[in-house]
Write a protein that holds these residues in place. Structure first.
Motif, PDB file in Angstrom:
ATOM      1  N   ILE A  85      41.093  31.968  60.765  1.00 37.07           N
ATOM      2  CA  ILE A  85      41.634  32.709  59.634  1.00 37.07           C
ATOM      3  C   ILE A  85      41.476  31.806  58.433  1.00 37.07           C
ATOM      4  CG2 ILE A  85      43.712  33.693  58.623  1.00 37.07           C
ATOM      5  CD1 ILE A  85      44.584  34.360  61.461  1.00 37.07           C
ATOM      6  N   PHE A  86      40.867  32.307  57.394  1.00 37.81           N
ATOM      7  CA  PHE A  86      40.597  31.456  56.237  1.00 37.81           C
ATOM      8  C   PHE A  86      41.737  31.431  55.277  1.00 37.81           C
ATOM      9  CE2 PHE A  86      39.019  35.630  55.585  1.00 37.81           C
ATOM     10  CZ  PHE A  86      39.185  35.934  54.263  1.00 37.81           C
ATOM     11  N   MET A 134      45.284  37.045  45.157  1.00 34.90           N
ATOM     12  CA  MET A 134      46.320  37.515  46.044  1.00 34.90           C
ATOM     13  C   MET A 134      45.779  37.528  47.462  1.00 34.90           C
ATOM     14  SD  MET A 134      46.335  41.674  45.353  1.00 34.90           S
ATOM     15  CE  MET A 134      46.797  41.449  43.692  1.00 34.90           C
ATOM     16  N   TYR A 135      46.677  37.359  48.425  1.00 38.67           N
ATOM     17  CA  TYR A 135      46.294  37.378  49.827  1.00 38.67           C
ATOM     18  C   TYR A 135      46.779  38.692  50.422  1.00 38.67           C
ATOM     19  CZ  TYR A 135      44.997  35.524  54.336  1.00 38.67           C
ATOM     20  OH  TYR A 135      44.373  35.317  55.539  1.00 38.67           O
ATOM     21  N   VAL A 136      45.883  39.412  51.094  1.00 40.26           N
ATOM     22  CA  VAL A 136      46.183  40.754  51.594  1.00 40.26           C
ATOM     23  C   VAL A 136      45.958  40.811  53.097  1.00 40.26           C
ATOM     24  CG1 VAL A 136      45.547  43.194  51.463  1.00 40.26           C
ATOM     25  CG2 VAL A 136      45.488  41.784  49.398  1.00 40.26           C
ATOM     26  N   LYS A 174      34.146  45.175  53.919  1.00 47.07           N
ATOM     27  CA  LYS A 174      33.483  44.846  52.654  1.00 47.07           C
ATOM     28  C   LYS A 174      34.356  43.921  51.815  1.00 47.07           C
ATOM     29  CE  LYS A 174      32.743  48.915  50.901  1.00 47.07           C
ATOM     30  NZ  LYS A 174      32.265  50.087  50.154  1.00 47.07           N
ATOM     31  N   TYR A 175      35.662  43.945  52.067  1.00 42.80           N
ATOM     32  CA  TYR A 175      36.619  43.213  51.243  1.00 42.80           C
ATOM     33  C   TYR A 175      37.369  42.118  52.000  1.00 42.80           C
ATOM     34  CZ  TYR A 175      35.950  47.269  48.235  1.00 42.80           C
ATOM     35  OH  TYR A 175      35.403  48.245  47.447  1.00 42.80           O
ATOM     36  N   LEU A 176      37.637  42.359  53.276  1.00 38.90           N
ATOM     37  CA  LEU A 176      38.501  41.480  54.061  1.00 38.90           C
ATOM     38  C   LEU A 176      37.805  41.046  55.344  1.00 38.90           C
ATOM     39  CD1 LEU A 176      41.728  43.654  53.722  1.00 38.90           C
ATOM     40  CD2 LEU A 176      41.245  41.523  52.496  1.00 38.90           C
ATOM     41  N   LYS A 177      38.391  40.079  56.004  1.00 38.74           N
ATOM     42  CA  LYS A 177      37.860  39.549  57.256  1.00 38.74           C
ATOM     43  C   LYS A 177      38.632  40.151  58.427  1.00 38.74           C
ATOM     44  CE  LYS A 177      37.411  35.182  59.632  1.00 38.74           C
ATOM     45  NZ  LYS A 177      37.677  33.762  59.555  1.00 38.74           N
ATOM     46  N   TRP A 178      37.897  40.651  59.421  1.00 38.98           N
ATOM     47  CA  TRP A 178      38.520  41.209  60.614  1.00 38.98           C
ATOM     48  C   TRP A 178      39.112  40.071  61.438  1.00 38.98           C
ATOM     49  CZ3 TRP A 178      37.239  40.531  65.855  1.00 38.98           C
ATOM     50  CH2 TRP A 178      37.917  41.366  66.734  1.00 38.98           C
ATOM     51  N   GLU A 190      41.618  36.888  50.820  1.00 36.57           N
ATOM     52  CA  GLU A 190      41.908  36.775  49.389  1.00 36.57           C
ATOM     53  C   GLU A 190      41.165  37.872  48.643  1.00 36.57           C
ATOM     54  OE1 GLU A 190      43.776  34.711  47.506  1.00 36.57           O
ATOM     55  OE2 GLU A 190      44.470  33.432  49.138  1.00 36.57           O
ATOM     56  N   LEU A 191      41.860  38.550  47.744  1.00 42.62           N
ATOM     57  CA  LEU A 191      41.254  39.589  46.913  1.00 42.62           C
ATOM     58  C   LEU A 191      41.733  39.452  45.479  1.00 42.62           C
ATOM     59  CD1 LEU A 191      41.631  42.885  49.011  1.00 42.62           C
ATOM     60  CD2 LEU A 191      39.585  41.505  48.701  1.00 42.62           C
ATOM     61  N   SER A 192      40.864  39.798  44.563  1.00 44.77           N
ATOM     62  CA  SER A 192      41.300  39.923  43.173  1.00 44.77           C
ATOM     63  C   SER A 192      42.078  41.235  43.067  1.00 44.77           C
ATOM     64  CB  SER A 192      40.092  39.961  42.239  1.00 44.77           C
ATOM     65  OG  SER A 192      39.363  41.162  42.443  1.00 44.77           O
ATOM     66  N   PRO A 193      42.911  41.379  42.048  1.00 42.13           N
ATOM     67  CA  PRO A 193      43.622  42.656  41.879  1.00 42.13           C
ATOM     68  C   PRO A 193      42.665  43.846  41.781  1.00 42.13           C
ATOM     69  CG  PRO A 193      44.654  40.975  40.537  1.00 42.13           C
ATOM     70  CD  PRO A 193      43.389  40.366  41.094  1.00 42.13           C
ATOM     71  N   GLY A 194      41.533  43.659  41.131  1.00 41.42           N
ATOM     72  CA  GLY A 194      40.564  44.745  41.000  1.00 41.42           C
ATOM     73  C   GLY A 194      39.966  45.162  42.335  1.00 41.42           C
ATOM     74  N   LYS A 195      39.610  44.186  43.159  1.00 45.28           N
ATOM     75  CA  LYS A 195      39.048  44.504  44.477  1.00 45.28           C
ATOM     76  C   LYS A 195      40.101  45.136  45.381  1.00 45.28           C
ATOM     77  CE  LYS A 195      35.085  41.577  44.558  1.00 45.28           C
ATOM     78  NZ  LYS A 195      34.096  40.996  45.407  1.00 45.28           N
ATOM     79  N   TYR A 196      41.340  44.703  45.250  1.00 44.07           N
ATOM     80  CA  TYR A 196      42.420  45.308  46.031  1.00 44.07           C
ATOM     81  C   TYR A 196      42.556  46.791  45.676  1.00 44.07           C
ATOM     82  CZ  TYR A 196      47.166  46.307  47.655  1.00 44.07           C
ATOM     83  OH  TYR A 196      48.270  46.875  48.247  1.00 44.07           O
ATOM     84  N   GLU A 197      42.511  47.108  44.401  1.00 42.34           N
ATOM     85  CA  GLU A 197      42.610  48.504  43.970  1.00 42.34           C
ATOM     86  C   GLU A 197      41.415  49.316  44.468  1.00 42.34           C
ATOM     87  OE1 GLU A 197      45.252  50.004  42.685  1.00 42.34           O
ATOM     88  OE2 GLU A 197      46.254  48.053  42.817  1.00 42.34           O
TER      89      GLU A 197
END
Length: 87
Positions: A86-87, A1-3, A23-27, A36-43
């Motif tokens: 932006i990737f 998923m893209y967040v 730690k999870y996303l790009k500024w 892009e994040l997996s559902p687990g990392k998003y949670e």
């Protein structure tokens, strides 16, 4: 998923929120991160952020899409971010 994460928090928590989010996303801009994040990392991201914010005065929004291909991005003015892309 893209967040895409957008935050408006008390000044004393800005640096901590940014540290967690990076730690999870790009500024990409002031108070805006994406990636892009997996559902687990998003949670995990949401849990870490929720533990830090004051829900009575802070606001954090997450725009969640199936893929980055779902939208088009246009930038007017200076391209900000860690490397200008932006990737």
């Amino acid at each position: 998923m893209y967040v895409i994460m957008v935050y408006d928090v008390n000044e004393k928590r800005v640096a901590k929120i940014l540290k967690i989010a990076r730690k999870y996303l790009k500024w990409v801009q002031n108070s805006v991160l994406e990636g892009e994040l997996s559902p687990g990392k998003y949670e995990k991201l949401k849990l870490e952020v929720s533990r830090l914010i004051d829900e009575k005065e802070d606001s954090v929004r997450f725009y969640v899409m199936d893929s980055q291909k779902v939208f088009n991005l246009e930038t007017l003015g200076v391209e900000k971010g860690e490397d200008g892309f932006i990737f």
